[in-house]
Write a protein that holds these residues in place. Structure first.
Motif, PDB file in Angstrom:
ATOM      1  N   UNK A 167      -2.539  -5.715  -6.510  1.00  0.00           N
ATOM      2  CA  UNK A 167      -1.573  -4.686  -6.925  1.00  0.00           C
ATOM      3  C   UNK A 167      -2.185  -3.724  -7.947  1.00  0.00           C
ATOM      4  N   UNK A 168      -1.677  -2.506  -7.953  1.00  0.00           N
ATOM      5  CA  UNK A 168      -2.053  -1.445  -8.899  1.00  0.00           C
ATOM      6  C   UNK A 168      -3.516  -1.047  -8.746  1.00  0.00           C
ATOM      7  N   UNK A 169      -4.022  -1.107  -7.527  1.00  0.00           N
ATOM      8  CA  UNK A 169      -5.386  -0.657  -7.255  1.00  0.00           C
ATOM      9  C   UNK A 169      -5.376   0.718  -6.603  1.00  0.00           C
ATOM     10  N   UNK A 170      -6.413   1.483  -6.918  1.00  0.00           N
ATOM     11  CA  UNK A 170      -6.717   2.707  -6.172  1.00  0.00           C
ATOM     12  C   UNK A 170      -7.841   2.340  -5.211  1.00  0.00           C
ATOM     13  N   UNK A 222       1.461  -4.661  -0.377  1.00  0.00           N
ATOM     14  CA  UNK A 222       0.669  -5.445  -1.325  1.00  0.00           C
ATOM     15  C   UNK A 222       0.622  -4.811  -2.716  1.00  0.00           C
ATOM     16  N   UNK A 223       1.364  -3.744  -2.934  1.00  0.00           N
ATOM     17  CA  UNK A 223       1.505  -3.173  -4.271  1.00  0.00           C
ATOM     18  C   UNK A 223       0.398  -2.239  -4.689  1.00  0.00           C
ATOM     19  N   UNK A 224      -0.405  -1.741  -3.742  1.00  0.00           N
ATOM     20  CA  UNK A 224      -1.462  -0.806  -4.124  1.00  0.00           C
ATOM     21  C   UNK A 224      -0.873   0.508  -4.607  1.00  0.00           C
ATOM     22  N   UNK A 266      -2.239   2.975 -11.913  1.00  0.00           N
ATOM     23  CA  UNK A 266      -3.544   2.476 -11.481  1.00  0.00           C
ATOM     24  C   UNK A 266      -4.156   1.663 -12.613  1.00  0.00           C
ATOM     25  N   UNK A 267      -4.465   0.406 -12.318  1.00  0.00           N
ATOM     26  CA  UNK A 267      -5.120  -0.456 -13.309  1.00  0.00           C
ATOM     27  C   UNK A 267      -6.562  -0.772 -12.934  1.00  0.00           C
ATOM     28  N   UNK A 268      -6.869  -0.686 -11.678  1.00  0.00           N
ATOM     29  CA  UNK A 268      -8.220  -1.036 -11.217  1.00  0.00           C
ATOM     30  C   UNK A 268      -8.558  -0.222  -9.973  1.00  0.00           C
TER      31      UNK A 268
END
Length: 560
Positions: free
Chosen positions: A61-64, A89-91, A44-46
């Motif tokens: 991508x990399x969202x919560x 979408x890479x979430x 998780x980045x954002x």
């Protein structure tokens, strides 16, 4: 046996918190994992909030993704497809508050999340989105700051290695200290050049490198650390972040290539028995590989200068321009050479059809390695078209040449011919020995073709013939002596010349010649008569036989 050394990931290293770590923050202490346990290692980045129906156009991508389910209250049928769309979408995960707008998630959605490894999280009712956003983003920033600080520390340490003129030993020492792992620098041939770290781990690392199998992508999914359905409270106080090494996704082995000047020079390999090598550590290993590449380039430049000095000095010695014997011996000793003992000079000369642009360097490398294996104090250097080795006279020169040829033949099509001198008792006779070896290499090629190995004492009369610089005079001698047998224009004449060769080699022994050529005795007698009509009465004239023998020797010398 340990698993093979695995290469580092070639993608961008993602700095952030895993979903499992996000669930450990205090605001999510009462959160419940509904599905997607295998995806707890997603980074998780954002964070983002879903309160509009067309949120898919805005996610990254990399969202919560946090939601109350409000946009989905009137279209519950869309929930089944939502997980696949978000995963595509890479979430990283979807966190939802149930009971207000959506009472429960459909079974199809849960099954799909488990199949895709996409975490679905039920949020506590009494926690606001702003609290979750504030705490998780703070922890992510703290984690990224810690990663940057650690990377900066590694950068300073590795730059200091370069500035201090350190080598691969210092590079591996520095990385082992920074990461607390075993580290090895390996060249392109798989030889370990330097190691550092705990001795036991270094031993395991060496064994793994020696048995290195096919490259396999590293593990990117961390072990499941969260029990089913519930997540234990995080013991770290709020607004703090675990140490960088606590990040999930560790590996036992990581290998990073060392590239310099567009060429692969080997790799930096790290091993941790506890699987403590993280993605953030790979970045430090990549920095170490860059420093190792600089060390390799610097060492190659030093080696090139030293090689030139060695070659210039040996050339002066072999041409008699290096000064007194005492001076030569003293300077040779500085290069690790022993020229006081009886020695033999070997010359390896590239054959004319070889590509000198690439072959000369390989020729020097193969001869240097062969010389070191057979005589550690032997002198070896590469000239413009040849390599010269000065070895202990007791060393088997033919075996050294064979070893060098074996290594050189791994990369055809270039070949070389080798000549060996008589033993030289001292420095004063080295120029003469060099001339002998060079003559043996060139005459050997003329006699036997490319790849020949010849000793000066075995050249016999060919040594004398090679001293004749006027090749036209030699051609004229052959034509005058052999007449129509001097060329292969007529098949019968060529066959007669072979008969003449056999007769002279057997000292005119008719029975032996007939046996050797598989002729009937009378057939050979007939041929002898025909040869004498063409060449003269050579059976009774020893001077004519000498001339015929010399003419046949000249024909055997290729390139004349």
């Amino acid at each position: 046996m340990e698993p093979p050394v695995r290469p580092a990931s070639t993608g961008t290293i993602i700095h952030g918190l895993s979903v499992g770590e996000v669930l450990g923050v205090s605001t999510l202490a009462q959160a419940r994992l509904i599905a997607g346990r295998s995806g707890l290692g997603r980074i998780v980045q954002r964070l983002n909030v879903m309160e509009v129906p067309d949120v898919l156009a805005w996610v990254k991508p990399h969202e919560l993704l946090l939601t109350t389910g409000y946009p989905l209250r009137n279209t519950p049928q869309s929930l089944g497809r939502l997980v696949a769309d978000l995963d595509e979408r890479g979430l990283s995960a979807l966190a939802i508050k149930l009971g207000r707008y959506v009472d429960e998630l459909p079974e199809e959605m849960v099954e799909q999340a488990d199949r895709l490894g996409f975490p679905l999280i039920q949020l506590p009712d009494d926690v606001g989105f702003d609290d979750i956003l504030n705490q998780v983003l703070t922890d992510i920033l703290n984690r990224q700051a810690a990663v940057l600080a650690r990377g900066e520390e590694a950068h300073r340490a590795l730059v200091q290695v370069v500035l201090a003129g350190g080598g691969l030993d210092e590079v591996t020492d520095g990385v082992a200290g920074l990461l607390d792992v075993a580290v090895a620098a390996v060249d392109g041939a798989g030889r370990v050049l330097a190691t550092a770290g705990p001795p036991g781990d270094v031993t395991v690392l060496r064994e793994s490198i020696a048995s290195d199998g096919p490259a396999v992508p590293p593990q990117t999914v961390p072990p499941q650390t969260v029990p089913p359905q519930t997540v234990p409270p995080q013991t770290v106080p709020p607004h703090t972040v675990p140490p960088v090494d606590a990040q999930a996704g560790g590996r036992d082995f990581v290998s990073v290539p060392v590239v310099a000047g567009g060429h692969h020079h080997g790799r930096i390999v790290a091993y941790s028995p506890s699987g403590a090598i993280r993605d953030t550590d790979v970045g430090i290993l990549e920095r170490a590989a860059t420093v190792a590449a600089l060390v390799v380039i610097r060492q190659e430049a030093v080696n090139a200068v030293e090689s030139k000095y060695r070659a210039d000095f040996l050339r002066d010695v072999l041409t008699g321009r290096a000064g007194t014997a005492e001076r030569v011996v003293a300077r040779a000793r500085a290069f690790g050479w022993d020229l006081e003992r009886p020695v033999t000079v070997l010359v390896a000369e590239l054959d004319p059809d070889s590509d000198e642009r690439t072959a000369q360097d390989r020729l020097v490398t193969s001869w240097t390695a062969a010389t070191r294996r057979h005589d550690a104090r032997g002198a070896v250097a590469g000239f413009s078209h040849e390599v010269v080795a000065v070895l202990d006279a007791r060393v088997d020169a033919a075996r050294v040449a064979k070893d060098a040829a074996s290594a050189f033949s791994d990369t055809p099509p270039a070949t070389f011919s080798t000549g060996t001198s008589r033993p030289s008792p001292g420095v004063a006779t080295l120029p003469e020995a060099y001339a002998q070896a060079l003559k043996a290499a060139r005459v050997g090629r003329q006699l036997h073709g490319p790849g020949a190995v010849a000793h000066f004492d075995q050249l016999g009369v060919y040594r004398l013939l090679s001293l004749v610089n006027d090749t036209e005079e030699l051609h004229a001698f052959v034509r005058e002596t052999l007449g129509p047998l001097a060329t292969d224009d007529d098949a019968e004449n060529a066959d007669l010349r072979r008969t003449l060769q056999a007769l002279l080699e057997t000292n005119l022994n008719v029975a032996e010649t007939a046996r050797r050529l598989h002729f009937h005795y009378n057939t050979l007698r007939y041929r002898i008569g025909k040869l004498e009509r063409l060449l003269g009465n050579f059976t009774d004239d020893p001077h004519l036989r000498l001339n015929l023998t010399l003419a046949l020797h000249v024909l055997r010398m290729r390139g004349i």
